[in-house]
Design a protein around this motif. Structure first.
Motif, mmCIF file in Angstrom:
data_model
loop_
_atom_site.group_PDB
_atom_site.id
_atom_site.type_symbol
_atom_site.label_atom_id
_atom_site.label_comp_id
_atom_site.label_asym_id
_atom_site.label_seq_id
_atom_site.Cartn_x
_atom_site.Cartn_y
_atom_site.Cartn_z
ATOM 1 N N UNK A 1 0.640 -1.218 0.084
ATOM 2 C CA UNK A 1 -0.028 -0.062 -0.244
ATOM 3 C C UNK A 1 0.898 1.387 0.033
ATOM 4 N N UNK A 2 1.772 1.122 0.708
ATOM 5 C CA UNK A 2 2.957 2.407 0.806
ATOM 6 C C UNK A 2 3.412 2.691 -0.547
ATOM 7 N N UNK A 3 3.853 1.572 -1.288
ATOM 8 C CA UNK A 3 4.342 1.743 -2.457
ATOM 9 C C UNK A 3 3.453 2.327 -3.438
ATOM 10 N N UNK A 4 2.051 1.683 -3.464
ATOM 11 C CA UNK A 4 1.379 2.149 -4.479
ATOM 12 C C UNK A 4 0.956 3.671 -4.172
ATOM 13 N N UNK A 5 0.966 4.211 -2.809
ATOM 14 C CA UNK A 5 0.993 5.553 -2.627
ATOM 15 C C UNK A 5 2.015 6.252 -3.239
ATOM 16 N N UNK A 6 3.382 6.132 -2.967
ATOM 17 C CA UNK A 6 4.357 6.761 -3.495
ATOM 18 C C UNK A 6 4.531 6.676 -4.927
ATOM 19 N N UNK A 7 4.083 5.828 -5.586
ATOM 20 C CA UNK A 7 4.229 5.297 -7.056
ATOM 21 C C UNK A 7 2.868 6.027 -7.742
ATOM 22 N N UNK A 8 2.046 6.299 -7.167
ATOM 23 C CA UNK A 8 0.820 6.985 -7.738
ATOM 24 C C UNK A 8 0.007 5.959 -8.525
ATOM 25 N N UNK A 9 0.064 4.599 -8.214
ATOM 26 C CA UNK A 9 -0.571 3.468 -9.024
ATOM 27 C C UNK A 9 -1.855 2.916 -8.283
ATOM 28 N N UNK A 10 -2.779 2.789 -8.905
ATOM 29 C CA UNK A 10 -4.115 2.395 -8.535
ATOM 30 C C UNK A 10 -4.072 0.708 -8.263
ATOM 31 N N UNK A 11 -3.889 0.385 -7.483
ATOM 32 C CA UNK A 11 -4.067 -1.332 -7.276
ATOM 33 C C UNK A 11 -4.894 -1.634 -6.125
ATOM 34 N N UNK A 12 -5.624 -2.572 -6.257
ATOM 35 C CA UNK A 12 -6.520 -2.929 -5.108
ATOM 36 C C UNK A 12 -5.881 -4.013 -4.276
ATOM 37 N N UNK A 13 -5.662 -3.674 -2.958
ATOM 38 C CA UNK A 13 -5.115 -4.791 -2.235
ATOM 39 C C UNK A 13 -5.837 -5.460 -1.288
ATOM 40 N N UNK A 14 -5.592 -6.708 -1.138
ATOM 41 C CA UNK A 14 -6.604 -7.572 -0.253
ATOM 42 C C UNK A 14 -5.806 -8.633 0.353
ATOM 43 N N UNK A 15 -6.384 -9.049 1.898
ATOM 44 C CA UNK A 15 -5.609 -10.176 2.364
ATOM 45 C C UNK A 15 -6.585 -11.344 1.890
ATOM 46 N N UNK A 16 -5.619 -12.332 1.545
ATOM 47 C CA UNK A 16 -6.182 -13.740 1.038
ATOM 48 C C UNK A 16 -5.241 -14.731 1.132
ATOM 49 N N UNK A 17 -5.699 -15.995 1.387
ATOM 50 C CA UNK A 17 -4.756 -17.161 1.524
ATOM 51 C C UNK A 17 -5.161 -18.144 0.571
ATOM 52 N N UNK A 18 -4.013 -18.285 -0.503
ATOM 53 C CA UNK A 18 -4.310 -19.277 -1.580
ATOM 54 C C UNK A 18 -4.367 -20.424 -1.059
ATOM 55 N N UNK A 19 -3.809 -20.814 0.060
ATOM 56 C CA UNK A 19 -3.841 -22.082 0.567
ATOM 57 C C UNK A 19 -5.081 -22.442 1.250
ATOM 58 N N UNK A 20 -5.767 -21.634 1.391
ATOM 59 C CA UNK A 20 -7.177 -21.848 2.121
ATOM 60 C C UNK A 20 -8.164 -21.950 1.347
ATOM 61 N N UNK A 21 -8.763 -23.231 0.949
ATOM 62 C CA UNK A 21 -9.731 -23.343 0.039
ATOM 63 C C UNK A 21 -11.094 -22.898 0.483
ATOM 64 N N UNK A 22 -11.359 -22.470 1.707
ATOM 65 C CA UNK A 22 -12.291 -21.712 2.281
ATOM 66 C C UNK A 22 -12.229 -20.298 2.473
ATOM 67 N N UNK A 23 -11.170 -19.810 2.067
ATOM 68 C CA UNK A 23 -11.102 -18.431 2.073
ATOM 69 C C UNK A 23 -12.102 -17.647 1.403
ATOM 70 N N UNK A 24 -13.128 -16.903 1.988
ATOM 71 C CA UNK A 24 -14.175 -16.381 1.216
ATOM 72 C C UNK A 24 -13.709 -15.559 0.082
ATOM 73 N N UNK A 25 -12.456 -14.688 0.115
ATOM 74 C CA UNK A 25 -12.156 -13.880 -0.886
ATOM 75 C C UNK A 25 -12.178 -14.402 -2.065
#
Length: 290
Positions: free
Chosen positions: A157-181
């Motif tokens: 998020x800090x790098x996105x702010x410093x570079x002025x780039x619009x990226x959506x950041x989310x917490x997600x666990x790819x190893x968790x098949x039940x992760x709702x994201x």
């Protein structure tokens, strides 16, 4: 302090740890960052007085020398790492961007430069270097970056702010098949990942500046299941890639053939293995079977 004195004070203590050439490279990087001069400048005017950057002085040099000699990566000492022509904030808890990963970014950019609409996902985004580079190089693309580590996402998020780039950041666990994201309904034209892939048994042979400082959870995988992240991303990709969408991976060179076979088994086609600048098999692109 002269340019020559600064360079030598940085270089000489690092030779036992890094060897002559890498010690020089580290010293040059620090000189440029805190002293504002390059290796060429030091060669042309070695006795010129150093004009330290604001907030830096000889005390700063002594502190940095101590940290570097103990094995702390120069990127953490300086708080920044270069990637795709830009600087990214880094520190303990986030993987340091590597030049080899830039090649993966440019492969994706060359494939999608003229494709719109375009939605891209970076799995295990870390500092955000891949996601942000794609967002900045592919104007108009919608880019998201996910990671399981809150600390890594803070850097992203800090790098996105410093570079002025619009990226959506989310917490997600790819190893968790039940992760709702992963059940949010998003569809991606491409998913990219530079996941953990170093077998745990390699830890002892790794250089101290990697082994003792960079986050183990971003580097190491169990010896008995070294491809678990590739399998997990491939399965999420089957669920969330758009029709004909692609996966892009950075891979462990020692398991290149095994990674290709895994992706074919998981139902992907057009699996292409590429070598990096050092002629090592380090990148894969494949397509979701239609």
């Amino acid at each position: 302090m002269t340019r020559r004195a600064l360079f030598l004070s940085l270089c000489e203590p690092l030779v036992p740890l890094y060897g002559q050439e890498e010690a020089r490279a580290v010293a040059c990087r620090v000189c440029e960052r805190i002293g504002g001069f390059t290796r060429l400048d030091a060669a042309v005017e070695p006795l010129a007085e150093v004009a330290f950057r604001p907030g830096c002085d000889e005390r700063t040099v002594r502190r940095m020398v101590g940290e570097l000699a103990a094995g702390r990566p120069v990127q953490y000492v300086l708080g920044a790492a270069p990637f795709c022509g830009r600087e990214f904030r880094v520190g303990e808890g986030v993987l340091i961007p590597r030049p080899e990963t830039e090649e993966l970014v440019w492969w994706i950019v060359s494939d999608y430069r003229s494709v719109r609409p375009l939605r891209l996902l970076d799995v295990g985004t870390g500092s955000g270097c891949i996601a942000l580079s794609l967002a900045l190089e592919l104007a108009g693309a919608e880019v998201s970056g996910v990671d399981v580590s809150p600390r890594a996402l803070a850097f992203a998020r800090e790098n996105g702010s410093l570079l002025g780039a619009a990226v959506r950041w989310e917490r997600a666990d790819v190893l968790d098949a039940d992760d709702p994201w992963w059940r949010g309904g998003d569809r991606w034209e491409a998913i990219v990942s530079n996941p953990p892939y170093v077998p745990a048994s390699d830890r002892a042979s790794m250089h101290v500046n990697v082994r003792d400082y960079e986050p183990g959870e971003a580097l190491f995988v169990p010896d008995d299941d070294p491809l678990l992240f590739y399998r997990a991303v491939a399965r999420r990709g089957r669920e969330t890639l758009a029709e004909g969408g692609r996966l892009y991976f950075e891979i462990y060179e020692g398991l290149a053939a095994e990674t290709v076979r895994l992706l074919e088994t998981e139902g992907y086609t057009e699996v292409e293995l590429r070598c990096d600048m050092n002629d090592k098999p380090r990148m894969i692109r494949c397509r979701k079977m239609t």
